[in-house]
Design a protein around this motif. Structure first.
Motif, PDB file in Angstrom:
ATOM      1  N   GLU A 112       0.835  -1.201   0.000  1.00 20.51           N
ATOM      2  CA  GLU A 112       0.000   0.000   0.000  1.00 20.51           C
ATOM      3  C   GLU A 112       0.876   1.260   0.000  1.00 20.51           C
ATOM      4  O   GLU A 112       0.663   2.191  -0.772  1.00 20.51           O
ATOM      5  CB  GLU A 112      -0.898  -0.043   1.247  1.00 20.51           C
ATOM      6  N   CYS A 113       1.871   1.269   0.879  1.00 25.68           N
ATOM      7  CA  CYS A 113       2.759   2.436   0.978  1.00 25.68           C
ATOM      8  C   CYS A 113       3.528   2.633  -0.327  1.00 25.68           C
ATOM      9  O   CYS A 113       3.758   3.758  -0.772  1.00 25.68           O
ATOM     10  CB  CYS A 113       3.739   2.270   2.134  1.00 25.68           C
ATOM     11  N   ARG A 114       3.913   1.518  -0.922  1.00 26.17           N
ATOM     12  CA  ARG A 114       4.649   1.598  -2.183  1.00 26.17           C
ATOM     13  C   ARG A 114       3.765   2.206  -3.278  1.00 26.17           C
ATOM     14  O   ARG A 114       4.192   3.105  -4.003  1.00 26.17           O
ATOM     15  CB  ARG A 114       5.109   0.190  -2.561  1.00 26.17           C
ATOM     16  N   ASN A 115       2.521   1.749  -3.340  1.00 30.72           N
ATOM     17  CA  ASN A 115       1.608   2.269  -4.360  1.00 30.72           C
ATOM     18  C   ASN A 115       1.374   3.769  -4.208  1.00 30.72           C
ATOM     19  O   ASN A 115       1.362   4.513  -5.187  1.00 30.72           O
ATOM     20  CB  ASN A 115       0.245   1.558  -4.277  1.00 30.72           C
ATOM     21  N   ILE A 116       1.155   4.190  -2.971  1.00 33.22           N
ATOM     22  CA  ILE A 116       0.903   5.613  -2.722  1.00 33.22           C
ATOM     23  C   ILE A 116       2.100   6.439  -3.200  1.00 33.22           C
ATOM     24  O   ILE A 116       1.961   7.451  -3.891  1.00 33.22           O
ATOM     25  CB  ILE A 116       0.634   5.857  -1.210  1.00 33.22           C
ATOM     26  N   THR A 117       3.294   5.981  -2.840  1.00 39.42           N
ATOM     27  CA  THR A 117       4.505   6.727  -3.176  1.00 39.42           C
ATOM     28  C   THR A 117       4.724   6.789  -4.688  1.00 39.42           C
ATOM     29  O   THR A 117       5.025   7.850  -5.248  1.00 39.42           O
ATOM     30  CB  THR A 117       5.732   6.068  -2.514  1.00 39.42           C
ATOM     31  N   GLN A 118       4.553   5.643  -5.318  1.00 40.33           N
ATOM     32  CA  GLN A 118       4.765   5.580  -6.764  1.00 40.33           C
ATOM     33  C   GLN A 118       3.804   6.529  -7.494  1.00 40.33           C
ATOM     34  O   GLN A 118       4.219   7.301  -8.356  1.00 40.33           O
ATOM     35  CB  GLN A 118       4.558   4.128  -7.240  1.00 40.33           C
ATOM     36  N   SER A 119       2.523   6.487  -7.104  1.00 41.80           N
ATOM     37  CA  SER A 119       1.534   7.376  -7.737  1.00 41.80           C
ATOM     38  C   SER A 119       1.938   8.832  -7.579  1.00 41.80           C
ATOM     39  O   SER A 119       1.872   9.614  -8.521  1.00 41.80           O
ATOM     40  CB  SER A 119       0.163   7.220  -7.085  1.00 41.80           C
ATOM     41  N   ALA A 120       2.320   9.201  -6.361  1.00 39.60           N
ATOM     42  CA  ALA A 120       2.669  10.596  -6.092  1.00 39.60           C
ATOM     43  C   ALA A 120       3.864  11.009  -6.952  1.00 39.60           C
ATOM     44  O   ALA A 120       3.867  12.087  -7.566  1.00 39.60           O
ATOM     45  CB  ALA A 120       2.965  10.790  -4.612  1.00 39.60           C
ATOM     46  N   CYS A 121       4.876  10.154  -7.010  1.00 35.54           N
ATOM     47  CA  CYS A 121       6.081  10.491  -7.788  1.00 35.54           C
ATOM     48  C   CYS A 121       5.749  10.664  -9.267  1.00 35.54           C
ATOM     49  O   CYS A 121       6.212  11.596  -9.916  1.00 35.54           O
ATOM     50  CB  CYS A 121       7.143   9.404  -7.628  1.00 35.54           C
TER      51      CYS A 121
END
Ligand code: B12
Lengths: 461, 274
Positions: free
Chosen positions: A59-68
């Motif tokens: 979940e944390c990875r997905n959030i970060t990737q989307s934001a980047c």
């Protein structure tokens, strides 16, 4: 511990968004308060992700990737990602470590590839429970909080923050009953004592790593008052009392900086402009681009002296314009671009004043946070800077004076409920003892009897 | 241009309006409101007892009750015809916007003080309309909404067992076994803690337990989520809780009925996505 007895800003007109007296620098070439505003994005993990570490990390990875992805696709020069940890992450510092590491890896990759300035603020949850033995100090939960801070710092967070909740049992009682003395005691005295306990240790942990001790917020107390106060037609807490509560929170949240926190102070600390005026540290703020998370009565005003501009929080899901990390980073990103354009063209003070004036008289809670008034409250605090009780009381009295002056000038209008609760709160504050010990004794006697959750031992009282 | 000059140029009304100030009616004395008049008892000592609650006067409330008890008035009557009537009037004024939450809390304190005096004479707990159990989901520290729910239930004549915050699901099940509540209320403010509700339902079912309804509310909780599992109803405002309880006790409504008739039961329009 140092206590502030002087103002970092002599003149409120010096205060402006994007610039702080004492900017901070972090890994990945990011500076905060150094002449530009950084947009912030924060997303709450989706339901079900709390079931296992693997799901939470993903979940944390997905959030970060989307934001980047969105940041580079719309050309943001910089952004900050904050992750507010849920109970399971803090209670299992291994989760914190892995989540933070996953997020830091992605951010670093984007920094390396695009030279974009990125920042990761990790916010472990304060999971301590006052009414459960042995209270706020030395419990398992207390240890877990510190281990999670360390796991964040060790695994790549640029900075850590926390919403500590010392004194909440008493301030909650005060807010629900409209009891100003309980609010002053719960926030100004108990909150300040607990922050000192927490922040000395947090600063020590951060020193061991390339991670900055950022700041705290009085979410647990002043935001409780603000949310209960709600909109203009809500009936749960007087808006004038909520304004005084906010001023008291300024005196309380300052303790993090006194213990060595260097900012940016956390976004939901609406009291941050007061602390910036006193200490000169950069601050995160939230307002109109945090409507996904909550409603407030000062959507523009809060931007006027911010250094980081946040969306506060949003469900992780799909909107028509993309995933929420994408959409809401875009919202804060464009607002920061406006502020940065103002800086580049020398118009920053005009924009600051416009932001302020749209909301200054919308509500007494906004009024006391207009940067000139925040500065006045700051001055009242440093006058009694060495004493947490007296400076909290001074902050409340000054906020009351600010509201009364605006009413007399026919700029601020109050309802009877707001008027009466302000008058009665100010009368109570004025008549309080000027001796801290005496005040604490009186409150201990009164509130340890009335409030079952309140445990004086948690504050070494 | 300077800040002060900008400020003085503004016509605030085109920027924002303080509607709370605009719509404020003339000040009235609480006991002069028509609805309050129809609720308040006319006979002494009940009138003074109710008025002390209405005026949030804890000491007067206590004195009045003690005096009435000494005069041999039945404690049950004091509770039902005095204290509760005062609290009903307070509730009316809150709903109408004349009273605010602190009024409710202080009036409630006064009422409870009086009830305790009466119970001393009774020798046991007084009859309530029924027992409700309230908890905050495991892992969730946000308890303000739950505190309001408990307060409104008590003010509405129910015994509310307050289990606190971050309550393990096993404890909730134990409490249901012990108290057999007519209503269970759960509060969650985080996306990741509202998932506790279906777990509570599953745990109850596993033990063969059932409650007429589990009111699930709190900031993050969504209606569609709550209605995706059985036994639950989505709760919107804390002051709805006693109305839901009334519907269960008086009209024998079940969670299925409440889902369909929520607006009717709570007596006000509630939009789909509140
Ligand atoms: C105050 C607050 C806190 C305080 C809580 C103090 C307290 N005593 O409760 C503190 C500081 C402790 C806190 C901590 C955290 N918080 Co917080 N907090 C809030 C805040 C600002 C207000 C919540 C509140 O009290 N609202 C007022 C009450 C009255 O509302 P309510 O409970 O919903 O109840 C109403 C209705 O729902 C209804 N109701 C409730 N239950 C029921 C039941 C029935 C039967 C009925 C009929 C009605 C009903 O009645 C009430 C109205 O009348 C919200 C912001 C927001 N938008 O909600 C964030 C918020 C809930 N917090 C949030 C987060 C993430 C956290 C933390 C995890 C952050 C962190 N990492 O530190 C921690 C939790 C740490 C932990 N242990 O896990 C997020 C949750 C995001 C999500 N969706 O998952 C929010 C939404 C903020 C945000 N936007 O980021 N928080």
């Amino acid at each position: 511990m140092k206590r502030f007895t002087k103002m970092a800003y002599k003149d409120p007109d010096e205060m402006v968004f994007g610039r702080a007296k004492y900017p901070t620098s972090q890994r990945w070439n990011t500076q905060i308060g150094a002449g530009y505003v950084v947009p912030e994005i924060k997303v709450a993990p989706v339901e079900g992700s709390e079931e296992s570490k693997e799901q939470m990390v993903s979940e944390c990875r997905n959030i970060t990737q989307s934001a980047c992805e969105r940041a580079v696709s719309i050309g943001l020069p910089a952004f900050m990602l904050e992750q507010e940890h849920i109970f399971q992450q803090t209670n299992n510092p291994g989760w914190t470590a892995d989540c933070t590491q996953a997020q830091a890896e992605i951010l670093e990759r984007y920094h390396d590839e695009y030279d974009i300035r990125v920042s990761l603020m990790a916010t472990p949850a304060d999971i301590r429970i006052e009414e459960r033995h042995p209270g706020l100090r030395g419990s398992d939960y207390d240890n877990k909080v510190m281990e999670s801070i360390e796991a964040s710092a060790a695994n790549g967070a640029s900075c850590v923050s926390i919403e500590t909740m010392g004194g909440k049992s008493v301030s909650d009682y005060g807010i629900a009953r409209g009891d100003p003395k309980a609010i002053l005691f719960g926030i100004g005295v108990l909150g300040s004592i607990d922050m000192e306990y927490m922040w000395k240790r947090i600063v020590d942990v951060c020193k061991k790593y390339d991670c900055r001790p950022a700041g705290d917020t009085d979410c647990a107390q002043a935001n409780t008052a603000m949310f209960m106060a709600g909109g203009l037609l809500d009936k749960d807490c007087s808006h004038t009392l909520a304004a005084l509560t906010r001023a008291i929170a300024g005196a309380r949240s300052l303790v993090a900086v006194e213990c060595g926190a260097i900012g940016p102070l956390k976004d939901c600390g609406y009291e941050n402009p007061i602390i910036k005026s006193i200490s000169g540290v950069p601050i995160c703020m939230e307002g109109k681009n945090a409507v996904c998370a909550h409603s407030d009565l000062m959507g523009n005003l809060t931007a006027s002296v911010c250094d980081v501009w946040s969306n506060e929080s949003v469900y992780h899901r799909q909107e028509m314009g993309g995933t929420t990390p994408e959409v809401w980073l875009q919202a804060t990103g464009y607002e920061a671009a406006l502020m940065n354009t103002a800086h580049q063209t020398g118009q920053e003070k005009t924009l600051r004043d416009l932001y302020t004036l749209t909301d200054k008289y919308r509500d007494p809670q906004a009024l006391v946070l207009a940067y000139d008034n925040a500065h006045r409250i700051g001055e009242a605090i440093v006058k009694y800077g060495k004493n947490p009780y007296l400076r909290s009381r001074a902050a409340a009295l000054e906020a009351g004076a600010i509201i009364n002056e605006a009413v007399d000038a026919k700029k601020m209008y109050l309802t009877r409920f707001e008027r009466d609760s302000l008058d009665s709160a100010l009368k109570i504050f004025e008549e309080l003892p000027t001796d801290s010990e005496q005040f604490i004794d009186e409150c201990l006697r009164k509130y340890s009897r009335k409030i079952a959750e309140f445990d004086p031992k948690s504050y070494e009282l | 241009m300077k800040y002060e000059e900008l400020e003085d140029r503004m016509d605030q009304n085109l920027v924002h309006v303080r509607y709370n100030v605009e719509i404020e009616g003339p000040a009235i004395k609480p006991e002069e409101d028509d609805d309050v008049i129809s609720i308040l008892p006319t006979k002494e000592p009940f009138k003074s007892i109710a008025l002390a609650v209405l005026y949030e006067d804890r000491d007067a409330s206590l004195n009045n009750v003690q005096k009435a008890l000494n005069d041999g008035i039945s404690p049950i009557e004091i509770i039902n015809d005095g204290l509760m009537k005062g609290m009903d009037a307070v509730n009316v004024l809150y709903t109408k916007g004349f009273y605010f939450l602190p009024d409710l809390m202080l009036a409630g304190d006064g009422m409870m003080e009086g009830v305790k005096e009466c119970e001393k004479v009774l020798g046991h707990k007084s009859e309530t309309k029924g027992t409700a159990v309230s908890f905050v989901a495991e892992g969730d520290p946000h308890d303000i909404g739950k505190n309001l729910v408990v307060m409104f239930l008590r003010a509405g004549g129910y015994e509310a067992i307050d289990m606190g915050r971050d309550v393990p699901t096993t404890e909730v099940v134990k409490a249901v076994k012990e108290y057999k509540p007519i209503l269970l209320t759960g509060t969650a403010l985080m996306t990741t803690t509202m998932t506790v509700f279906p777990k509570v339902v599953a745990a109850l079912q596993k033990e063969g337990l059932e409650v007429p309804a589990i009111g699930c509310g709190g900031g993050a909780v969504r209606k569609d989520f709550v209605e995706s599992f059985p036994m639950s109803v989505y709760g919107v405002e804390a002051y709805h809780a006693p109305r839901l309880a009334d519907a269960i006790v008086k009209d024998h409504k079940t969670w299925k009925d409440i889902r369909k008739e929520y607006t009717n039961i709570v007596g006000e329009f509630v939009s789909e996505y509140s």
